[in-house]
Write a protein that holds these residues in place. Structure first.
Motif, PDB file in Angstrom:
ATOM      1  N   GLY A  19      -5.139 -42.104 -11.024  1.00 15.92           N
ATOM      2  CA  GLY A  19      -4.099 -41.134 -11.338  1.00 15.92           C
ATOM      3  C   GLY A  19      -4.575 -39.718 -11.584  1.00 15.92           C
ATOM      4  O   GLY A  19      -3.761 -38.808 -11.752  1.00 15.92           O
ATOM      5  N   PHE A  20      -5.892 -39.487 -11.631  1.00 16.88           N
ATOM      6  CA  PHE A  20      -6.375 -38.135 -11.923  1.00 16.88           C
ATOM      7  C   PHE A  20      -5.930 -37.142 -10.861  1.00 16.88           C
ATOM      8  O   PHE A  20      -5.471 -36.048 -11.179  1.00 16.88           O
ATOM      9  CB  PHE A  20      -7.899 -38.109 -12.059  1.00 16.88           C
ATOM     10  CG  PHE A  20      -8.441 -36.724 -12.328  1.00 16.88           C
ATOM     11  CD1 PHE A  20      -8.308 -36.150 -13.575  1.00 16.88           C
ATOM     12  CD2 PHE A  20      -9.063 -35.991 -11.328  1.00 16.88           C
ATOM     13  CE1 PHE A  20      -8.783 -34.864 -13.832  1.00 16.88           C
ATOM     14  CE2 PHE A  20      -9.539 -34.710 -11.573  1.00 16.88           C
ATOM     15  CZ  PHE A  20      -9.399 -34.152 -12.828  1.00 16.88           C
ATOM     16  N   LYS A  21      -6.048 -37.526  -9.595  1.00 19.60           N
ATOM     17  CA  LYS A  21      -5.676 -36.617  -8.502  1.00 19.60           C
ATOM     18  C   LYS A  21      -4.208 -36.223  -8.615  1.00 19.60           C
ATOM     19  O   LYS A  21      -3.865 -35.038  -8.540  1.00 19.60           O
ATOM     20  CB  LYS A  21      -5.949 -37.284  -7.150  1.00 19.60           C
ATOM     21  CG  LYS A  21      -5.587 -36.421  -5.968  1.00 19.60           C
ATOM     22  CD  LYS A  21      -5.892 -37.155  -4.660  1.00 19.60           C
ATOM     23  CE  LYS A  21      -5.424 -36.359  -3.477  1.00 19.60           C
ATOM     24  NZ  LYS A  21      -5.618 -37.083  -2.224  1.00 19.60           N
ATOM     25  N   ALA A  22      -3.324 -37.190  -8.826  1.00 18.24           N
ATOM     26  CA  ALA A  22      -1.891 -36.891  -8.945  1.00 18.24           C
ATOM     27  C   ALA A  22      -1.613 -36.036 -10.176  1.00 18.24           C
ATOM     28  O   ALA A  22      -0.804 -35.108 -10.115  1.00 18.24           O
ATOM     29  CB  ALA A  22      -1.086 -38.191  -9.021  1.00 18.24           C
ATOM     30  N   ARG A  23      -2.288 -36.334 -11.287  1.00 13.22           N
ATOM     31  CA  ARG A  23      -2.098 -35.514 -12.502  1.00 13.22           C
ATOM     32  C   ARG A  23      -2.590 -34.087 -12.281  1.00 13.22           C
ATOM     33  O   ARG A  23      -1.963 -33.137 -12.737  1.00 13.22           O
ATOM     34  CB  ARG A  23      -2.820 -36.151 -13.677  1.00 13.22           C
ATOM     35  CG  ARG A  23      -2.134 -37.399 -14.195  1.00 13.22           C
ATOM     36  CD  ARG A  23      -2.837 -37.986 -15.380  1.00 13.22           C
ATOM     37  NE  ARG A  23      -2.800 -37.058 -16.507  1.00 13.22           N
ATOM     38  CZ  ARG A  23      -3.680 -37.084 -17.501  1.00 13.22           C
ATOM     39  NH1 ARG A  23      -4.659 -37.963 -17.513  1.00 13.22           N
ATOM     40  NH2 ARG A  23      -3.587 -36.215 -18.484  1.00 13.22           N
ATOM     41  N   LEU A  24      -3.707 -33.941 -11.569  1.00  9.67           N
ATOM     42  CA  LEU A  24      -4.241 -32.611 -11.291  1.00  9.67           C
ATOM     43  C   LEU A  24      -3.284 -31.839 -10.392  1.00  9.67           C
ATOM     44  O   LEU A  24      -3.016 -30.654 -10.620  1.00  9.67           O
ATOM     45  CB  LEU A  24      -5.621 -32.713 -10.650  1.00  9.67           C
ATOM     46  CG  LEU A  24      -6.336 -31.402 -10.338  1.00  9.67           C
ATOM     47  CD1 LEU A  24      -6.553 -30.579 -11.603  1.00  9.67           C
ATOM     48  CD2 LEU A  24      -7.668 -31.685  -9.657  1.00  9.67           C
ATOM     49  N   TYR A  57     -10.369 -28.301  -5.834  1.00  8.49           N
ATOM     50  CA  TYR A  57      -9.351 -29.154  -5.231  1.00  8.49           C
ATOM     51  C   TYR A  57      -7.958 -28.642  -5.587  1.00  8.49           C
ATOM     52  O   TYR A  57      -7.076 -28.586  -4.724  1.00  8.49           O
ATOM     53  CB  TYR A  57      -9.492 -30.621  -5.656  1.00  8.49           C
ATOM     54  CG  TYR A  57      -8.337 -31.417  -5.108  1.00  8.49           C
ATOM     55  CD1 TYR A  57      -8.305 -31.760  -3.758  1.00  8.49           C
ATOM     56  CD2 TYR A  57      -7.239 -31.731  -5.894  1.00  8.49           C
ATOM     57  CE1 TYR A  57      -7.218 -32.416  -3.214  1.00  8.49           C
ATOM     58  CE2 TYR A  57      -6.147 -32.391  -5.354  1.00  8.49           C
ATOM     59  CZ  TYR A  57      -6.137 -32.731  -4.021  1.00  8.49           C
ATOM     60  OH  TYR A  57      -5.054 -33.358  -3.481  1.00  8.49           O
ATOM     61  N   LYS A  58      -7.767 -28.256  -6.836  1.00  4.76           N
ATOM     62  CA  LYS A  58      -6.460 -27.737  -7.251  1.00  4.76           C
ATOM     63  C   LYS A  58      -6.130 -26.478  -6.444  1.00  4.76           C
ATOM     64  O   LYS A  58      -4.976 -26.282  -6.035  1.00  4.76           O
ATOM     65  CB  LYS A  58      -6.458 -27.446  -8.759  1.00  4.76           C
ATOM     66  CG  LYS A  58      -5.171 -26.864  -9.291  1.00  4.76           C
ATOM     67  CD  LYS A  58      -4.024 -27.850  -9.264  1.00  4.76           C
ATOM     68  CE  LYS A  58      -2.793 -27.251  -9.938  1.00  4.76           C
ATOM     69  NZ  LYS A  58      -1.687 -28.200 -10.025  1.00  4.76           N
ATOM     70  N   LEU A  59      -7.113 -25.643  -6.158  1.00  2.00           N
ATOM     71  CA  LEU A  59      -6.885 -24.440  -5.358  1.00  2.00           C
ATOM     72  C   LEU A  59      -6.474 -24.811  -3.928  1.00  2.00           C
ATOM     73  O   LEU A  59      -5.533 -24.228  -3.381  1.00  2.00           O
ATOM     74  CB  LEU A  59      -8.126 -23.548  -5.347  1.00  2.00           C
ATOM     75  CG  LEU A  59      -7.994 -22.215  -4.625  1.00  2.00           C
ATOM     76  CD1 LEU A  59      -6.874 -21.361  -5.221  1.00  2.00           C
ATOM     77  CD2 LEU A  59      -9.310 -21.456  -4.681  1.00  2.00           C
ATOM     78  N   VAL A  60      -7.152 -25.774  -3.339  1.00  2.00           N
ATOM     79  CA  VAL A  60      -6.775 -26.240  -1.996  1.00  2.00           C
ATOM     80  C   VAL A  60      -5.338 -26.737  -2.011  1.00  2.00           C
ATOM     81  O   VAL A  60      -4.545 -26.418  -1.118  1.00  2.00           O
ATOM     82  CB  VAL A  60      -7.745 -27.344  -1.512  1.00  2.00           C
ATOM     83  CG1 VAL A  60      -7.222 -28.043  -0.275  1.00  2.00           C
ATOM     84  CG2 VAL A  60      -9.130 -26.759  -1.249  1.00  2.00           C
ATOM     85  N   TYR A  61      -4.991 -27.500  -3.025  1.00  2.00           N
ATOM     86  CA  TYR A  61      -3.631 -28.025  -3.149  1.00  2.00           C
ATOM     87  C   TYR A  61      -2.618 -26.884  -3.282  1.00  2.00           C
ATOM     88  O   TYR A  61      -1.584 -26.878  -2.606  1.00  2.00           O
ATOM     89  CB  TYR A  61      -3.544 -28.968  -4.363  1.00  2.00           C
ATOM     90  CG  TYR A  61      -2.162 -29.504  -4.589  1.00  2.00           C
ATOM     91  CD1 TYR A  61      -1.685 -30.580  -3.847  1.00  2.00           C
ATOM     92  CD2 TYR A  61      -1.327 -28.932  -5.535  1.00  2.00           C
ATOM     93  CE1 TYR A  61      -0.408 -31.064  -4.040  1.00  2.00           C
ATOM     94  CE2 TYR A  61      -0.047 -29.413  -5.742  1.00  2.00           C
ATOM     95  CZ  TYR A  61       0.414 -30.483  -4.994  1.00  2.00           C
ATOM     96  OH  TYR A  61       1.681 -30.961  -5.183  1.00  2.00           O
ATOM     97  N   LEU A  62      -2.926 -25.900  -4.132  1.00  2.00           N
ATOM     98  CA  LEU A  62      -1.990 -24.786  -4.337  1.00  2.00           C
ATOM     99  C   LEU A  62      -1.865 -23.903  -3.100  1.00  2.00           C
ATOM    100  O   LEU A  62      -0.799 -23.334  -2.854  1.00  2.00           O
ATOM    101  CB  LEU A  62      -2.411 -23.942  -5.539  1.00  2.00           C
ATOM    102  CG  LEU A  62      -2.186 -24.551  -6.911  1.00  2.00           C
ATOM    103  CD1 LEU A  62      -2.683 -23.606  -8.001  1.00  2.00           C
ATOM    104  CD2 LEU A  62      -0.720 -24.889  -7.130  1.00  2.00           C
TER     105      LEU A  62
END
Length: 125
Positions: A19-24, A57-62
């Protein structure tokens, strides 16, 4: 997002925790002050690198799903983390790149002041 990184720092979770990826991905970057990131200076180098890659990773997602304001704020946080906590080789240059990107996505006073600070050779990282 501060709480999520504090959990990561406190070793309550790891980047491989379920769940870390989804929470991030769902974590609110706007209300992240970066305090937990600056506190991470007490972590081992491996743990700090894990935090850095979680931020990346959060930056790539955003970049795919976020607003310019969110992207700018995360670039600011990454720059600050590189400059004050991780301090890698070429840290000033890397921090400058993220500070410039923060200004590119939202050229507000805080981002402009940070870019000026990080590029000033008098300021030691």
């Amino acid at each position: 997002m501060d709480e999520l990184f504090q959990e990561l720092i406190d070793e309550k979770i790891t980047t491989r925790s379920p769940g870390f990826k989804a929470r991030l991905e769902k974590a609110d970057v706007i209300n992240c002050t970066g305090k937990s990131l600056l506190d991470s200076a007490v972590l081992s180098e491996i743990e700090q690198i894990n935090v850095y890659f979680a931020l990346e990773y959060k930056l790539v997602y955003l970049m795919k799903n976020g607003t310019n304001y969110e992207i700018a704020h995360l670039n600011y946080l990454i720059s600050n983390f590189l400059f004050h906590s991780l301090t890698p080789l070429f840290g000033r240059e890397l921090a400058t790149k993220y500070a410039e990107d923060a200004c590119k996505f939202d050229n507000n006073d805080e981002n402009a002041a940070w870019l000026k600070y990080v590029t000033d050779e008098k300021n030691i990282y």
